[in-house]
Design a protein around this motif. Structure first.
Motif, PDB file in Angstrom:
ATOM      1  N   GLY A   8     -43.449  -9.648 -55.106  1.00  0.00           N
ATOM      2  CA  GLY A   8     -44.083  -8.679 -55.989  1.00  0.00           C
ATOM      3  C   GLY A   8     -43.252  -8.366 -57.211  1.00  0.00           C
ATOM      4  N   VAL A   9     -42.275  -9.238 -57.502  1.00  0.00           N
ATOM      5  CA  VAL A   9     -41.412  -9.024 -58.660  1.00  0.00           C
ATOM      6  C   VAL A   9     -42.077  -9.629 -59.888  1.00  0.00           C
ATOM      7  N   ARG A  10     -42.106  -8.855 -60.980  1.00  0.00           N
ATOM      8  CA  ARG A  10     -42.681  -9.384 -62.209  1.00  0.00           C
ATOM      9  C   ARG A  10     -41.642 -10.213 -62.953  1.00  0.00           C
ATOM     10  N   TYR A 193     -33.183 -11.784 -56.226  1.00  0.00           N
ATOM     11  CA  TYR A 193     -31.782 -11.384 -56.026  1.00  0.00           C
ATOM     12  C   TYR A 193     -30.960 -11.721 -57.262  1.00  0.00           C
ATOM     13  N   LEU A 194     -31.214 -12.914 -57.834  1.00  0.00           N
ATOM     14  CA  LEU A 194     -30.493 -13.325 -59.041  1.00  0.00           C
ATOM     15  C   LEU A 194     -30.765 -12.350 -60.187  1.00  0.00           C
ATOM     16  N   GLY A 195     -32.040 -11.940 -60.327  1.00  0.00           N
ATOM     17  CA  GLY A 195     -32.394 -11.016 -61.402  1.00  0.00           C
ATOM     18  C   GLY A 195     -31.622  -9.712 -61.310  1.00  0.00           C
ATOM     19  N   ALA A 196     -31.365  -9.257 -60.082  1.00  0.00           N
ATOM     20  CA  ALA A 196     -30.633  -8.008 -59.907  1.00  0.00           C
ATOM     21  C   ALA A 196     -29.151  -8.180 -60.195  1.00  0.00           C
ATOM     22  N   LEU A 249     -27.866  -5.813 -74.261  1.00  0.00           N
ATOM     23  CA  LEU A 249     -29.213  -6.335 -74.523  1.00  0.00           C
ATOM     24  C   LEU A 249     -29.468  -7.620 -73.737  1.00  0.00           C
ATOM     25  N   LEU A 250     -28.473  -8.516 -73.714  1.00  0.00           N
ATOM     26  CA  LEU A 250     -28.671  -9.782 -72.982  1.00  0.00           C
ATOM     27  C   LEU A 250     -28.857  -9.511 -71.483  1.00  0.00           C
ATOM     28  N   CYS A 251     -28.052  -8.570 -70.942  1.00  0.00           N
ATOM     29  CA  CYS A 251     -28.187  -8.240 -69.512  1.00  0.00           C
ATOM     30  C   CYS A 251     -29.595  -7.750 -69.215  1.00  0.00           C
ATOM     31  N   GLY A 259     -36.775 -11.296 -63.493  1.00  0.00           N
ATOM     32  CA  GLY A 259     -37.435 -10.398 -62.545  1.00  0.00           C
ATOM     33  C   GLY A 259     -36.419  -9.985 -61.515  1.00  0.00           C
ATOM     34  N   TRP A 260     -36.479  -8.740 -61.074  1.00  0.00           N
ATOM     35  CA  TRP A 260     -35.441  -8.293 -60.143  1.00  0.00           C
ATOM     36  C   TRP A 260     -36.065  -7.436 -59.073  1.00  0.00           C
ATOM     37  N   ASP A 261     -35.373  -7.422 -57.945  1.00  0.00           N
ATOM     38  CA  ASP A 261     -35.866  -6.715 -56.783  1.00  0.00           C
ATOM     39  C   ASP A 261     -35.078  -5.424 -56.649  1.00  0.00           C
TER      40      ASP A 261
END
Lengths: 271, 307
Positions: A8-10, A193-196, A249-251, A259-261
């Motif tokens: 459900g991560v965008r 997980y990577l997005g977070a 900004l890049l982060c 997308g992050w959980d």
């Protein structure tokens, strides 16, 4: 049709593609030579000719930010792909093995999660030199562990799911099961997980450059720029602003793009 | 039984430490340059063959590779961590002298983050979309997007240059306030986020619903059941974030000019002081394992039956 439960991560692939395109442009073209010293143009404020002004040596700050952007994104791409690639491979392999080999892989992944990635990177970079690729691999060396443990847990769970067992009972081969049922579920969670944590990869890369251990210190890097410009905070505090803003900004852009959980850290319990 | 489990935990730590020591030893052995020659040059002495051979014998470098490892490990456990090429002094002494500074920042940041994360997450879990919930989301974003070294520089600029509120580089306890705050912010977000997620999960669980249906008050159920369950996730995350504290402390010591282990190591890396790196690697892994051990024992205490 795959039956995995989506997180459900965008995600925003368009944003990621734009960042990559921008990085290619930034690597190839800058308004000025990023290292061109012009002592007649020292500490010029913001203007049309120099949108971010010039620094204490008269170098165009925007040009240096652009080069740093391309280098940072390249390093982050290396770290992310190694973490996800090695993590998923080790996780699935461990889940398909038994006995000693399985335990050995899991203990190795646990050990890799115990070593702090910045410390591992400092040691590796100090010993094996500091190209962008080396720095990326060095950061990944201490960061792939949780990805493998996460992938292992999901692979084990997927093998136990009713629909996977049903497909196996219907005669589906293990390669087919892996591709259609196990891998999609794992990749979805890996990306969340990577997005977070992708922001922390950007920050770790910049921290290495800040400590003087980044890739090739003769080229501009955001962390190295900050290290240099913080000494000018009495006369030119705005110089310090640009590399910091660029990192933030890049982060944020990478986090939204991948997308992050929200609950990602809770899913990986360390050894 | 319980004693056996605790001993098992220590065995696990010992195995990880042994693996770390083998890795640290091999990496340093793989590096170019003869450490004996480097040390003599650093101390301004001539590297004549007799002196070099004497150092090799003292360090066990004339033995086979496993023999060298055994000699190194024995010395390391006995507190002989070799000599720094850069300063010419024993590394153990250098580390011991700087340990109080690093521990003050690291443990102070950990304590501050845990102390704030608990109440903040409980308030956020109780009132979704309330201001505490938003502060927690902001703290998470801060941990994922704001580099500590930049935040440190900006804080120095605000407090020391603009406001002239504090004299940053003077000795005294006040010089630790900003470094601790910067490192704490990097771990506050993840800790509070996990604790909130745990509390919310409990709130949705069947047994909490059952307790509510029996007429127990919501606050009482959450305090009795929720904290205990959510603390399990909090402990695990705290152990993982111990690595962030190590890296963050090294960076913050450089920013604020604090004479800690991190700053010493960063200065040493620039001149490829191998043995300092080796010692730092071991210390960092030991710190991570201690954090992980503490977390596991705490989990056992909170939920003895869960494992």
């Amino acid at each position: 049709m795959s039956h995995h439960r989506p997180s459900g991560v965008r995600r925003s692939p368009g944003l990621l593609a734009s960042l990559a395109a921008l990085a290619v442009v930034a690597a190839l073209w800058q308004p000025y030579a990023p290292d061109a010293v012009d002592l007649a143009l020292r500490n010029v404020g913001m203007s049309w000719a120099h949108p971010m002004g010039t620094d204490h040596l008269g170098r165009d700050v925007l040009s240096r930010i652009l080069v740093g952007f391309a280098r940072t994104l390249a390093a982050v791409a290396v770290v992310s792909s190694v973490c996800v690639g090695v993590g998923v491979a080790v996780g699935i392999l461990a889940s398909s093995l038994q006995g000693f080999a399985r335990a050995a892989l899991l203990r190795t992944a646990e050990f890799a999660s115990v070593v702090p990635s910045l410390v591992a990177a400092i040691a590796i970079v100090a010993m094996f030199g500091n190209g962008t690729l080396t720095v990326g691999l060095a950061l990944a060396a201490g960061a792939w562990g949780p990805h493998a443990l996460l992938a292992f847990g999901l692979a084990e769970r997927a093998r136990g799911e009713t629909y996977v067992r049903a497909a196996a009972a219907l005669g589906a081969g293990s390669a087919h099961l892996l591709r259609r049922h196990v891998l999609p579920a794992i990749l979805d969670t890996q990306l969340a997980y990577l997005g977070a944590k992708v922001g922390r990869i950007v920050i770790a890369y910049s921290a290495l450059a800040f400590l003087g251990l980044g890739a090739d210190s003769s080229r501009p890097d955001w962390g190295a720029m900050l290290f240099e410009y913080r000494l000018m905070m009495f006369d030119q505090p705005t110089l310090m602003l640009w590399p910091g803003l660029a990192i933030v900004l890049l982060c944020v852009a990478l986090r939204e793009g991948i997308g992050w959980d929200k609950d990602a850290p809770a899913r990986v319990s360390p050894p | 039984m319980a004693l056996g489990r605790v001993l098992g935990e220590f065995g696990r730590v010992a195995i990880h430490l042994l693996a770390a020591s083998a890795l640290a030893f091999l990496i340093v052995r793989a590096m170019p340059g003869d450490p004996a020659v480097l040390l003599l040059l650093a101390q301004g002495q001539a590297a004549d063959p007799a002196t070099v051979a004497a150092l090799h014998a003292q360090w066990g470098l004339d033995r086979s590779l496993p023999g060298q490892y055994a000699a190194w490990l024995g010395d390391f456990l006995a507190g002989d961590w070799r000599t720094s090429f850069r300063t010419g002094r024993p590394i153990f002494e250098e580390f011991a002298a700087r340990l109080p500074v690093t521990l003050t920042v690291g443990l102070g940041a950990f304590a501050l983050a845990l102390g704030v994360a608990g109440p903040l997450a409980e308030a956020a879990a109780a009132r979704p979309h309330g201001w505490q919930d938003r502060v927690l989301d902001a703290a998470t974003l801060g941990a994922q997007a704001v580099p500590g070294f930049w935040l440190g520089c900006v804080l120095i600029w605000v407090f020391a240059v603009e406001l002239r509120a504090i004299a940053l580089f003077e000795a005294g306890p006040q010089r630790y306030a900003l470094p601790i705050a910067v490192v704490a912010l990097a771990v506050l977000g993840p800790l509070a986020q996990v604790y909130r997620a745990g509390l919310r999960e409990v709130g949705r669980s069947d047994y909490v619903r059952a307790a509510l249906a029996r007429g127990a008050s919501r606050g009482r159920v959450m305090v009795q059941q929720g904290r205990r369950y959510a603390a399990l996730g909090l402990f695990s995350t705290a152990a993982a974030e111990a690595g962030t504290v190590v890296g963050g402390t090294a960076v913050v010591e450089t920013v604020f000019g604090l004479p800690g282990i991190g700053q010493f190591v960063v200065d040493s890396v620039a001149v490829r002081d191998f043995f300092v790196l080796q010692a730092f690697f071991m210390v960092a892994v030991a710190w991570m394992l201690l954090a992980s051990l503490a977390a596991r024992l705490a989990r056992r205490l909170v939920a003895p039956g869960a494992f």
